[in-house]
Design an enzyme around this catalytic site. Structure first.
Site, PDB file in Angstrom:
ATOM      1  CB  ALA A  74      -0.836  -0.010   1.171  1.00  0.00           C
ATOM      2  CB  THR A  75       4.273   2.155   1.229  1.00  0.00           C
ATOM      3  OG1 THR A  75       3.975   1.829   2.701  1.00  0.00           O
ATOM      4  CG2 THR A  75       4.960   3.260   1.193  1.00  0.00           C
ATOM      5  CG  ASN A 154      -2.816   3.636  10.064  1.00  0.00           C
ATOM      6  OD1 ASN A 154      -3.296   4.689   9.522  1.00  0.00           O
ATOM      7  ND2 ASN A 154      -1.574   3.795  10.694  1.00  0.00           N
ATOM      8  CD  GLN A 182      -5.178  -0.800   9.209  1.00  0.00           C
ATOM      9  OE1 GLN A 182      -5.832  -1.941   9.770  1.00  0.00           O
ATOM     10  NE2 GLN A 182      -3.898  -0.935   9.256  1.00  0.00           N
ATOM     11  CB  SER A 202      -1.247  -3.441   2.092  1.00  0.00           C
ATOM     12  OG  SER A 202      -0.320  -4.263   2.635  1.00  0.00           O
ATOM     13  CB  ALA A 203      -1.072  -8.965   0.034  1.00  0.00           C
ATOM     14  CG  HIS A 204       1.676  -6.804   5.155  1.00  0.00           C
ATOM     15  ND1 HIS A 204       1.616  -6.255   6.325  1.00  0.00           N
ATOM     16  CD2 HIS A 204       1.745  -5.798   4.371  1.00  0.00           C
ATOM     17  CE1 HIS A 204       1.939  -4.900   6.523  1.00  0.00           C
ATOM     18  NE2 HIS A 204       2.162  -4.587   5.111  1.00  0.00           N
ATOM     19  CB  THR A 242       9.907  -9.876 -13.391  1.00  0.00           C
ATOM     20  OG1 THR A 242      10.857  -9.621 -14.488  1.00  0.00           O
ATOM     21  CG2 THR A 242       9.372 -11.264 -13.589  1.00  0.00           C
ATOM     22  CB  CYS A 342       5.290   4.356  10.966  1.00  0.00           C
ATOM     23  SG  CYS A 342       4.362   3.206   9.907  1.00  0.00           S
TER      24      CYS A 342
HETATM   25  C1  LIG Z   1      -0.102  -0.808   6.462  1.00  0.00           C
HETATM   26  C2  LIG Z   1      -0.700   0.468   5.834  1.00  0.00           C
HETATM   27  C3  LIG Z   1      -0.181   1.058   4.578  1.00  0.00           C
HETATM   28  C4  LIG Z   1       1.260   0.579   4.250  1.00  0.00           C
HETATM   29  O1  LIG Z   1       1.134  -0.774   3.533  1.00  0.00           O
HETATM   30  P1  LIG Z   1       2.414  -1.863   3.222  1.00  0.00           P
HETATM   31  O2  LIG Z   1       1.667  -2.622   2.341  1.00  0.00           O
HETATM   32  O3  LIG Z   1       2.803  -2.058   4.474  1.00  0.00           O
HETATM   33  O4  LIG Z   1       3.307  -0.770   2.389  1.00  0.00           O
HETATM   34  C5  LIG Z   1      -0.675   2.330   4.006  1.00  0.00           C
HETATM   35  N1  LIG Z   1      -1.600   2.652   4.624  1.00  0.00           N
HETATM   36  C6  LIG Z   1      -2.630   2.338   5.602  1.00  0.00           C
HETATM   37  C7  LIG Z   1      -3.871   2.568   6.032  1.00  0.00           C
HETATM   38  C8  LIG Z   1      -1.970   1.041   6.152  1.00  0.00           C
HETATM   39  O5  LIG Z   1      -2.646   0.499   7.208  1.00  0.00           O
END
Ligand SMILES: *Cc1c(COP(=O)(O)O)cnc(C)c1O
Length: 512
Positions: A74-75, A154, A182, A202-204, A242, A342
């Site tokens: 997501a960054t 978040n 989120q 973001s997948a994680h 890739t 962070c």
């Molecule tokens: C975790 C998060 C991000 C960053 O996502 P990454 O995949 O870790 O780079 C950005 N925005 C929000 C609101 C998040 O919670």
């Protein structure tokens, strides 16, 4: 690592089905192929796996597969949306609108643009964390190119009224970006039903692997996004390089699970948050930093959006009168964060809470508890029990009364907003040496350790104040980081004031 994991807003564990898919993708026949190398079966198989995953991820947000661009997370998605659009639309105007409570990826991308002459309007949230659509409307100018706002915060879980904001942006011909890292998989999200142009995933944050994400790019906005990198033209030229087949396959499985489990998950998360809060009931000085009082049930459809004001399972609570770092240190049984992960490094109280009007003193003692699929009601209760006990121990150390064994003379220094509040109690011998020393304090673990060492020195036998040494020496003795020297100066100030008042009291009793 047997602490209860309550930090799902920072990252989630991999779902077992995701792990299985990841392993299969790494070891299967398609693993060798470069998904761009469609001249042979290996490459074509990898490409087919990726396209299948792309469809699954698109389905989670009501998009079509063509509208998804894979990124590293997501960054990167936030950066591509904001910098890419700003650069692509520069000749039309250089004004953007965002909010003080956004993720750093959005804040800092906007700030980077501001350094290059773009103008940014920073919206201020209400005290409940919400951005009012009318404030967005009032911020728009003829030169505005983009509004960027997150769906769910978040740190606090506050949900923004993105449906209403999307409508008004579209009516004004302004593009709208939503950071949904989120909320995806927890709240209803349908880019088919809401005029959103760009959306970050973001997948994680949804039980997928770290290092993979996506940006939804509507056909409408696509011509206006300038890529941030150049290379082999992958992802329709917007994000070359890739593609990591295994990461994407795993992300696809995570998205598919999230789509099927959304209602079940959000009910589970709400139930955990509710039980947690119930178990904390009656704890004095415990305040929740959210819009709804927390735990509003997730709506069944986008139509229920107005009712959904909070991210299921995220509880942000501030505990009056305790120091945040010590609070975390007293909770080794819980894996959670104090505000944004962070920001833990800077030691600055959360800018999100500060922007929401939470005083510095409360912002610094905030815990973010974020529940996930694996948590149980027993764990929610245990978490509340540990927090209650830790707060009780810390408040005892800062007991407002005098220590036993008085009379004492006292001095105080510092405040919790500055990081340490110290009260020092002393008794002197006839020749002006320290006979007894006690601290009552709310401070970080380092400062507490220094205070305990000074007490122990005096307990071993009366000594002159000068024999206790200086803050710089205490810092070395107790391995206190240099950034905390200010807190040790507060210890010294409190000690000096106590000794001075004791000396003054003694001269008063001698002189008449
Ligand atoms: C975790 C998060 C991000 C960053 O996502 P990454 O995949 O870790 O780079 C950005 N925005 C929000 C609101 C998040 O919670």
């Amino acid at each position: 690592m047997n602490a209860i994991y309550l930090d799902h807003a920072a990252s989630t564990p991999l779902d077992p089905q995701v792990i299985a898919a990841l392993q299969a993708a790494l070891t299967g026949e398609a693993a060798a192929g470069n998904p761009s190398a469609i001249t042979h079966a290996y490459g074509r198989a990898a490409a087919a796996q990726i396209e299948h995953a792309r469809e699954r991820i698109a389905a989670l947000i009501g998009a079509t597969a063509r509208e998804l661009v894979f990124t590293s997370g997501a960054t990167e998605s936030d950066n591509l949306a904001i910098l890419g659009l700003a650069r692509g639309r520069e000749s039309f105007g250089r004004h953007l609108v965002s909010a003080r409570t956004e993720h750093k990826a959005v804040l800092d991308a906007c700030k980077a643009l501001a350094k290059r002459g773009f103008e940014i309007t920073w919206l201020e949230p209400q005290r409940d964390g919400r951005i009012l659509p009318e404030h967005v409307a009032a911020a728009l100018r003829p030169t505005t190119q983009l509004v960027s706002l997150m769906h769910a915060n978040n740190e606090t879980g506050v949900v923004q009224p993105i449906g209403a904001i999307a409508e008004l942006c579209r009516a004004q011909g302004v593009f709208f970006h939503v950071d949904a890292a989120q909320s995806a998989g927890k709240l209803p999200l349908d880019v088919g039903a809401m005029p959103i142009d760009l959306l970050s995933l973001s997948a994680h944050k949804m039980y997928g692997p770290k290092g993979i994400g996506a940006l939804y790019v509507s056909e409408r906005v696509r011509p206006w996004i300038e890529p941030l990198m150049w290379g082999g033209g992958q992802e329709r030229g917007l994000r070359p390089g890739t593609l990591p087949t295994h990461q994407i396959v795993a992300f696809g499985v995570a998205a598919e699970l999230a789509r099927h489990r959304r209602l079940e998950d959000s009910r589970h998360f709400d139930g955990l948050a509710r039980r947690f809060k119930q178990s904390l009931e009656g704890l004095p000085g415990c305040r929740y930093n959210d819009a709804a009082g927390g735990g509003a049930a997730a709506g069944d459809s986008a139509a229920g959006e107005a009712a959904v004001r909070h991210l299921p399972g995220l509880v942000s609570l501030s505990l009056e009168g305790v120091e945040g770092e010590s609070l975390l240190a007293e909770l080794p049984q819980l894996a959670l964060s104090s505000g944004a992960a962070c920001d833990s490094a800077t030691g600055e109280p959360s800018y999100v809470l500060r922007a929401q009007g939470v005083p510095r003193e409360l912002a610094q003692s905030t815990l973010r508890v974020s529940f996930g699929r694996g948590n149980t009601l027993e764990e929610a209760e245990a978490a509340a029990r540990y927090i209650r006990a830790a707060v009780g121990r810390l408040r005892d150390e800062d007991d407002a009364g005098e220590p036993p064994g008085g009379p004492w003379l006292q001095g105080s220094a510092g405040s919790l907003a500055e990081g340490a509040r110290i009260r020092c109690f002393v008794r002197l011998t006839a020749d002006g040496r320290l006979a007894a020393l006690q601290f009552r304090l709310a401070a970080c673990p380092h400062t507490r350790m220094v205070a305990r060492r000074l007490e122990a020195r005096v307990a071993a036998g009366p000594c002159a104040v000068t024999e206790l040494g200086q803050p710089a020496e205490w810092a070395v003795d107790a391995a206190v980081p240099i950034t905390k020297l200010g807190r040790l100066l507060a210890v010294e100030d409190a000690l000096r004031r106590a000794v001075d008042s004791a000396a003054a009291a003694r001269s008063r009793t001698i002189e008449p």
